[in-house]
Scaffold this motif. Structure first.
Motif, short mmCIF file in Angstrom:
data_model
loop_
_atom_site.label_atom_id
_atom_site.label_comp_id
_atom_site.label_asym_id
_atom_site.label_seq_id
_atom_site.Cartn_x
_atom_site.Cartn_y
_atom_site.Cartn_z
N ALA A 39 0.82 -1.21 0.00
CA ALA A 39 0.00 0.00 0.00
C ALA A 39 0.86 1.26 0.00
CB ALA A 39 -0.93 0.00 1.22
N LEU A 40 1.98 1.21 0.72
CA LEU A 40 2.89 2.35 0.76
C LEU A 40 3.42 2.69 -0.62
CD1 LEU A 40 4.49 4.40 2.51
CD2 LEU A 40 6.27 2.64 2.75
N GLY A 41 3.77 1.64 -1.38
CA GLY A 41 4.26 1.86 -2.73
C GLY A 41 3.21 2.48 -3.64
N LEU A 42 1.93 2.25 -3.32
CA LEU A 42 0.82 2.80 -4.12
C LEU A 42 0.30 4.11 -3.54
CD1 LEU A 42 -1.13 -0.55 -4.65
CD2 LEU A 42 0.22 0.67 -6.38
N ASN A 43 0.95 4.61 -2.47
CA ASN A 43 0.55 5.85 -1.79
C ASN A 43 -0.84 5.74 -1.14
OD1 ASN A 43 2.93 7.33 -2.52
ND2 ASN A 43 2.09 7.51 -4.60
N PHE A 44 -1.12 4.56 -0.59
CA PHE A 44 -2.37 4.34 0.13
C PHE A 44 -2.07 3.95 1.58
CE2 PHE A 44 -4.15 3.11 -4.19
CZ PHE A 44 -4.92 4.25 -4.32
N LYS A 45 -3.09 4.01 2.41
CA LYS A 45 -3.04 3.51 3.78
C LYS A 45 -4.05 2.37 3.91
CE LYS A 45 -0.17 6.61 5.57
NZ LYS A 45 1.10 6.27 6.23
N THR A 46 -3.75 1.43 4.77
CA THR A 46 -4.66 0.29 4.95
C THR A 46 -5.06 0.12 6.41
OG1 THR A 46 -2.83 -1.26 5.25
CG2 THR A 46 -3.69 -1.00 3.00
N SER A 47 -6.24 -0.46 6.56
CA SER A 47 -6.71 -0.88 7.88
C SER A 47 -7.38 -2.24 7.68
CB SER A 47 -7.71 0.13 8.45
OG SER A 47 -8.20 -0.31 9.70
N CYS A 48 -6.86 -3.26 8.39
CA CYS A 48 -7.34 -4.63 8.16
C CYS A 48 -7.82 -5.28 9.45
CB CYS A 48 -6.23 -5.50 7.58
SG CYS A 48 -5.73 -5.10 5.91
N PHE A 49 -8.89 -6.07 9.30
CA PHE A 49 -9.28 -7.00 10.35
C PHE A 49 -9.14 -8.39 9.76
CE2 PHE A 49 -12.43 -9.83 12.26
CZ PHE A 49 -12.00 -9.80 13.58
N ILE A 50 -8.21 -9.16 10.29
CA ILE A 50 -7.91 -10.48 9.75
C ILE A 50 -8.33 -11.55 10.76
CG2 ILE A 50 -6.09 -12.02 8.90
CD1 ILE A 50 -4.46 -9.51 8.23
N SER A 51 -9.22 -12.43 10.33
CA SER A 51 -9.60 -13.58 11.15
C SER A 51 -9.18 -14.84 10.42
CB SER A 51 -11.11 -13.59 11.42
OG SER A 51 -11.82 -13.91 10.24
N HIS A 52 -9.46 -15.97 11.00
CA HIS A 52 -9.03 -17.24 10.41
C HIS A 52 -9.84 -17.59 9.16
CE1 HIS A 52 -6.59 -20.83 10.75
NE2 HIS A 52 -7.64 -21.61 10.56
#
Length: 255
Positions: A39-52
């Motif tokens: 995301a940094l390379g694309l000039n974006f920011k991310t927010s993730c919720f990762i479950s199984h």
């Protein structure tokens, strides 16, 4: 390209990458770090919720009100450390060289199209590992042969039941039962000096090392939900293995 369309396309791609990492056996922190670098390379920011079982991802521009949120279900896991390593390496290059969306997409396609080891090679390699463990625990060559054969047959059963879409714990139970049953015959007929070593090592190919290690690292990183889920998965796997071994010992009345 329109900025909103690019945002949607980038979100879908990063969501696919994060799912691929989870399926391949990456821990949660590794997934987050890799996605953040892309995301940094694309000039974006991310927010993730990762479950199984699923991933919820929001991608946004820091100086914009635009954002995109997507949800993806994670398919059944298939451990592949080569994919994890290749994606991690690509994420560093994407961040430092500011890769475009197309470059990232092409690299991921290249990674996923890598040739996998043949089924026969996997069967032989895992069976040799079982025989090697038997040797470590002071089994002789006959004990190693029994361990090799029992591991080979058990793994074949495990793979065949996977193709028939059996429940994963049923597959583990059957793999453990068949492998330990064959090794148990070695104990009954006193094949080799230490036939019990072949019995003990015949089911080691089923040990859920990745799940247990990832549960520990997730708990250390305060990913409590994933850590507990992975620990429970590992515990259930060990329970299924132990049940198969217990039934074999009950059949042959082994101590």
């Amino acid at each position: 390209m329109d900025s909103s369309k690019e945002l949607i396309k980038a979100t879908n791609l990063l969501l696919e990458i994060s799912s691929l990492l989870m399926v391949s056996g990456a821990n949660t922190i590794r997934v987050n770090l890799s996605i953040n670098r892309f995301a940094l390379g694309l000039n974006f920011k991310t927010s993730c919720f990762i479950s199984h079982k699923s991933i919820v991802m929001t991608l946004y521009e820091e100086d914009s009100t635009q954002s995109c949120t997507r949800v993806k279900n994670i398919p059944p896991h298939a451990i592949n450390f080569s994919i994890i390593s290749a994606i991690s390496k690509a994420s560093w290059e994407a961040a430092t060289e500011n890769w475009t969306l197309e470059q990232i997409s092409n690299e991921i396609k290249k990674i996923t199209s890598q040739k996998k080891y043949s089924t026969l090679l996997v069967l032989v390699a895992v069976s040799l590992a079982g025989a090697g463990f038997c040797n470590i625990f002071r089994g002789d060559y006959l004990n190693m042969l029994v361990a090799f054969i029992s591991t080979l047959v058990g793994l074949i059963v495990f793979q065949l039941t996977h193709r028939q879409n059996f429940n994963v714990y049923i597959r583990i139970f059957l793999g453990s039962l068949i492998a330990s049953f064959i090794a148990g015959l070695g104990v009954v007929y006193h094949i080799g000096i230490n036939p019990q070593t072949a019995l003990a090592t015949s089911i080691l190919y089923l040990v859920p090392g990745v799940a247990l290690i990832n549960s520990f690292t997730d708990l250390l990183d305060n990913n409590i939900i994933n850590g507990m889920v992975r620990f429970t998965t590992g515990f259930m796997t060990v329970l299924a293995m132990a049940l198969g071994l217990f039934i074999t010992m009950l059949i042959f009345q082994l101590n």
